[in-house]
Design a protein around this motif. Structure first.
Motif, PDB file in Angstrom:
ATOM      1  N   ASP A 195       0.829  -1.210   0.000  1.00 45.99           N
ATOM      2  CA  ASP A 195       0.000   0.000   0.000  1.00 45.99           C
ATOM      3  C   ASP A 195       0.859   1.254   0.000  1.00 45.99           C
ATOM      4  O   ASP A 195       0.572   2.216  -0.716  1.00 45.99           O
ATOM      5  CB  ASP A 195      -0.952   0.011   1.200  1.00 45.99           C
ATOM      6  CG  ASP A 195      -2.133  -0.944   1.024  1.00 45.99           C
ATOM      7  OD1 ASP A 195      -2.367  -1.387  -0.120  1.00 45.99           O
ATOM      8  OD2 ASP A 195      -2.810  -1.234   2.029  1.00 45.99           O
ATOM      9  N   VAL A 196       1.919   1.258   0.793  1.00 42.17           N
ATOM     10  CA  VAL A 196       2.821   2.420   0.838  1.00 42.17           C
ATOM     11  C   VAL A 196       3.495   2.610  -0.519  1.00 42.17           C
ATOM     12  O   VAL A 196       3.580   3.733  -1.027  1.00 42.17           O
ATOM     13  CB  VAL A 196       3.863   2.268   1.970  1.00 42.17           C
ATOM     14  CG1 VAL A 196       4.953   3.322   1.859  1.00 42.17           C
ATOM     15  CG2 VAL A 196       3.185   2.349   3.333  1.00 42.17           C
ATOM     16  N   LYS A 197       3.968   1.532  -1.137  1.00 47.85           N
ATOM     17  CA  LYS A 197       4.600   1.629  -2.459  1.00 47.85           C
ATOM     18  C   LYS A 197       3.619   2.181  -3.490  1.00 47.85           C
ATOM     19  O   LYS A 197       3.984   2.998  -4.333  1.00 47.85           O
ATOM     20  CB  LYS A 197       5.116   0.259  -2.907  1.00 47.85           C
ATOM     21  CG  LYS A 197       6.376  -0.173  -2.197  1.00 47.85           C
ATOM     22  CD  LYS A 197       6.822  -1.548  -2.666  1.00 47.85           C
ATOM     23  CE  LYS A 197       8.026  -2.008  -1.843  1.00 47.85           C
ATOM     24  NZ  LYS A 197       8.450  -3.365  -2.210  1.00 47.85           N
ATOM     25  N   THR A 198       2.372   1.727  -3.426  1.00 46.16           N
ATOM     26  CA  THR A 198       1.358   2.220  -4.356  1.00 46.16           C
ATOM     27  C   THR A 198       1.147   3.725  -4.177  1.00 46.16           C
ATOM     28  O   THR A 198       1.084   4.474  -5.156  1.00 46.16           O
ATOM     29  CB  THR A 198       0.022   1.475  -4.136  1.00 46.16           C
ATOM     30  OG1 THR A 198       0.239   0.083  -4.343  1.00 46.16           O
ATOM     31  CG2 THR A 198      -1.059   1.979  -5.078  1.00 46.16           C
ATOM     32  N   GLN A 199       1.070   4.167  -2.943  1.00 46.12           N
ATOM     33  CA  GLN A 199       0.886   5.598  -2.668  1.00 46.12           C
ATOM     34  C   GLN A 199       2.089   6.412  -3.149  1.00 46.12           C
ATOM     35  O   GLN A 199       1.931   7.492  -3.726  1.00 46.12           O
ATOM     36  CB  GLN A 199       0.651   5.833  -1.166  1.00 46.12           C
ATOM     37  CG  GLN A 199      -0.658   5.287  -0.645  1.00 46.12           C
ATOM     38  CD  GLN A 199      -1.857   5.950  -1.285  1.00 46.12           C
ATOM     39  OE1 GLN A 199      -1.865   7.158  -1.494  1.00 46.12           O
ATOM     40  NE2 GLN A 199      -2.858   5.160  -1.617  1.00 46.12           N
ATOM     41  N   ILE A 200       3.287   5.902  -2.922  1.00 46.37           N
ATOM     42  CA  ILE A 200       4.499   6.606  -3.371  1.00 46.37           C
ATOM     43  C   ILE A 200       4.534   6.685  -4.889  1.00 46.37           C
ATOM     44  O   ILE A 200       4.872   7.729  -5.457  1.00 46.37           O
ATOM     45  CB  ILE A 200       5.763   5.915  -2.812  1.00 46.37           C
ATOM     46  CG1 ILE A 200       5.855   6.160  -1.303  1.00 46.37           C
ATOM     47  CG2 ILE A 200       7.023   6.417  -3.516  1.00 46.37           C
ATOM     48  CD1 ILE A 200       6.959   5.401  -0.610  1.00 46.37           C
ATOM     49  N   ASP A 201       4.170   5.599  -5.563  1.00 49.94           N
ATOM     50  CA  ASP A 201       4.136   5.617  -7.029  1.00 49.94           C
ATOM     51  C   ASP A 201       3.143   6.652  -7.549  1.00 49.94           C
ATOM     52  O   ASP A 201       3.416   7.342  -8.532  1.00 49.94           O
ATOM     53  CB  ASP A 201       3.795   4.228  -7.576  1.00 49.94           C
ATOM     54  CG  ASP A 201       4.934   3.225  -7.404  1.00 49.94           C
ATOM     55  OD1 ASP A 201       6.085   3.660  -7.195  1.00 49.94           O
ATOM     56  OD2 ASP A 201       4.657   2.011  -7.461  1.00 49.94           O
ATOM     57  N   GLU A 202       1.996   6.778  -6.901  1.00 46.93           N
ATOM     58  CA  GLU A 202       0.999   7.781  -7.297  1.00 46.93           C
ATOM     59  C   GLU A 202       1.547   9.191  -7.095  1.00 46.93           C
ATOM     60  O   GLU A 202       1.345  10.069  -7.928  1.00 46.93           O
ATOM     61  CB  GLU A 202      -0.300   7.600  -6.506  1.00 46.93           C
ATOM     62  CG  GLU A 202      -1.114   6.400  -6.934  1.00 46.93           C
ATOM     63  CD  GLU A 202      -1.576   6.474  -8.381  1.00 46.93           C
ATOM     64  OE1 GLU A 202      -2.058   7.528  -8.816  1.00 46.93           O
ATOM     65  OE2 GLU A 202      -1.429   5.449  -9.087  1.00 46.93           O
ATOM     66  N   LEU A 203       2.235   9.416  -5.986  1.00 44.94           N
ATOM     67  CA  LEU A 203       2.833  10.734  -5.732  1.00 44.94           C
ATOM     68  C   LEU A 203       3.909  11.061  -6.767  1.00 44.94           C
ATOM     69  O   LEU A 203       4.008  12.201  -7.222  1.00 44.94           O
ATOM     70  CB  LEU A 203       3.434  10.790  -4.326  1.00 44.94           C
ATOM     71  CG  LEU A 203       2.452  10.934  -3.181  1.00 44.94           C
ATOM     72  CD1 LEU A 203       3.169  10.806  -1.840  1.00 44.94           C
ATOM     73  CD2 LEU A 203       1.729  12.269  -3.264  1.00 44.94           C
ATOM     74  N   LYS A 204       4.692  10.080  -7.142  1.00 42.61           N
ATOM     75  CA  LYS A 204       5.748  10.299  -8.131  1.00 42.61           C
ATOM     76  C   LYS A 204       5.158  10.727  -9.470  1.00 42.61           C
ATOM     77  O   LYS A 204       5.746  11.540 -10.181  1.00 42.61           O
ATOM     78  CB  LYS A 204       6.581   9.029  -8.323  1.00 42.61           C
ATOM     79  CG  LYS A 204       7.565   8.775  -7.215  1.00 42.61           C
ATOM     80  CD  LYS A 204       8.365   7.502  -7.505  1.00 42.61           C
ATOM     81  CE  LYS A 204       9.324   7.173  -6.388  1.00 42.61           C
ATOM     82  NZ  LYS A 204      10.062   5.921  -6.664  1.00 42.61           N
ATOM     83  N   LYS A 205       4.007  10.189  -9.830  1.00 36.20           N
ATOM     84  CA  LYS A 205       3.366  10.552 -11.092  1.00 36.20           C
ATOM     85  C   LYS A 205       2.966  12.029 -11.107  1.00 36.20           C
ATOM     86  O   LYS A 205       3.013  12.687 -12.136  1.00 36.20           O
ATOM     87  CB  LYS A 205       2.113   9.704 -11.327  1.00 36.20           C
ATOM     88  CG  LYS A 205       2.405   8.264 -11.666  1.00 36.20           C
ATOM     89  CD  LYS A 205       1.092   7.506 -11.846  1.00 36.20           C
ATOM     90  CE  LYS A 205       1.328   6.018 -11.959  1.00 36.20           C
ATOM     91  NZ  LYS A 205       0.067   5.259 -11.999  1.00 36.20           N
ATOM     92  N   CYS A 206       2.558  12.532  -9.957  1.00 37.98           N
ATOM     93  CA  CYS A 206       2.068  13.908  -9.856  1.00 37.98           C
ATOM     94  C   CYS A 206       3.169  14.899  -9.518  1.00 37.98           C
ATOM     95  O   CYS A 206       2.976  16.103  -9.659  1.00 37.98           O
ATOM     96  CB  CYS A 206       0.977  14.000  -8.794  1.00 37.98           C
ATOM     97  SG  CYS A 206      -0.447  12.971  -9.134  1.00 37.98           S
ATOM     98  N   PHE A 207       4.301  14.416  -9.059  1.00 44.65           N
ATOM     99  CA  PHE A 207       5.355  15.305  -8.573  1.00 44.65           C
ATOM    100  C   PHE A 207       6.024  16.028  -9.730  1.00 44.65           C
ATOM    101  O   PHE A 207       6.467  15.420 -10.688  1.00 44.65           O
ATOM    102  CB  PHE A 207       6.397  14.512  -7.782  1.00 44.65           C
ATOM    103  CG  PHE A 207       7.530  15.347  -7.274  1.00 44.65           C
ATOM    104  CD1 PHE A 207       7.325  16.252  -6.250  1.00 44.65           C
ATOM    105  CD2 PHE A 207       8.791  15.246  -7.824  1.00 44.65           C
ATOM    106  CE1 PHE A 207       8.356  17.018  -5.781  1.00 44.65           C
ATOM    107  CE2 PHE A 207       9.831  16.022  -7.359  1.00 44.65           C
ATOM    108  CZ  PHE A 207       9.618  16.913  -6.338  1.00 44.65           C
ATOM    109  N   GLN A 208       6.086  17.323  -9.634  1.00 48.14           N
ATOM    110  CA  GLN A 208       6.780  18.154 -10.602  1.00 48.14           C
ATOM    111  C   GLN A 208       7.836  18.958  -9.845  1.00 48.14           C
ATOM    112  O   GLN A 208       7.501  19.877  -9.105  1.00 48.14           O
ATOM    113  CB  GLN A 208       5.807  19.132 -11.278  1.00 48.14           C
ATOM    114  CG  GLN A 208       4.702  18.480 -12.056  1.00 48.14           C
ATOM    115  CD  GLN A 208       5.154  18.097 -13.442  1.00 48.14           C
ATOM    116  OE1 GLN A 208       6.062  18.693 -13.972  1.00 48.14           O
ATOM    117  NE2 GLN A 208       4.524  17.105 -14.018  1.00 48.14           N
TER     118      GLN A 208
END
Length: 92
Positions: free
Chosen positions: A21-34
């Protein structure tokens, strides 16, 4: 968010579920991170050269608020992004 049931779950399974779950959340944040690019500051001379004008014209444009200047340690700077956005496209 996934529902986790603790009954019949081993500590290792719980750890794995949390890690996933933590990895999934981090991956989602990475997609949005600019990452924020630092603003490029130009000196008076660099700004005048960019605009192909002399320093007296740059001074007048600044005084007339066509361009915004910033001071740091007694020196004057211009933000490149603001200088470029101040340019007006002309229709031929």
């Amino acid at each position: 968010m996934n529902q986790i049931q603790f009954i019949g779950t081993t500590p290792q399974q719980l750890r794995n579920d949390i890690n996933n779950d933590v990895k999934t959340q981090i991956d989602e944040l990475k997609k949005c991170f600019q990452p924020k690019n630092p603003e490029e500051l130009l000196s008076r001379s660099e700004t005048a050269e960019l605009l192909k004008i002399n320093l007296s014209t740059l001074y007048l444009w600044t005084k007339k608020r066509k361009l915004k200047s910033y001071g740091l340690s007694g020196k004057v700077y211009y933000k490149r992004s603001e200088v470029e956005s101040a340019l007006i496209a002309l229709n031929d």
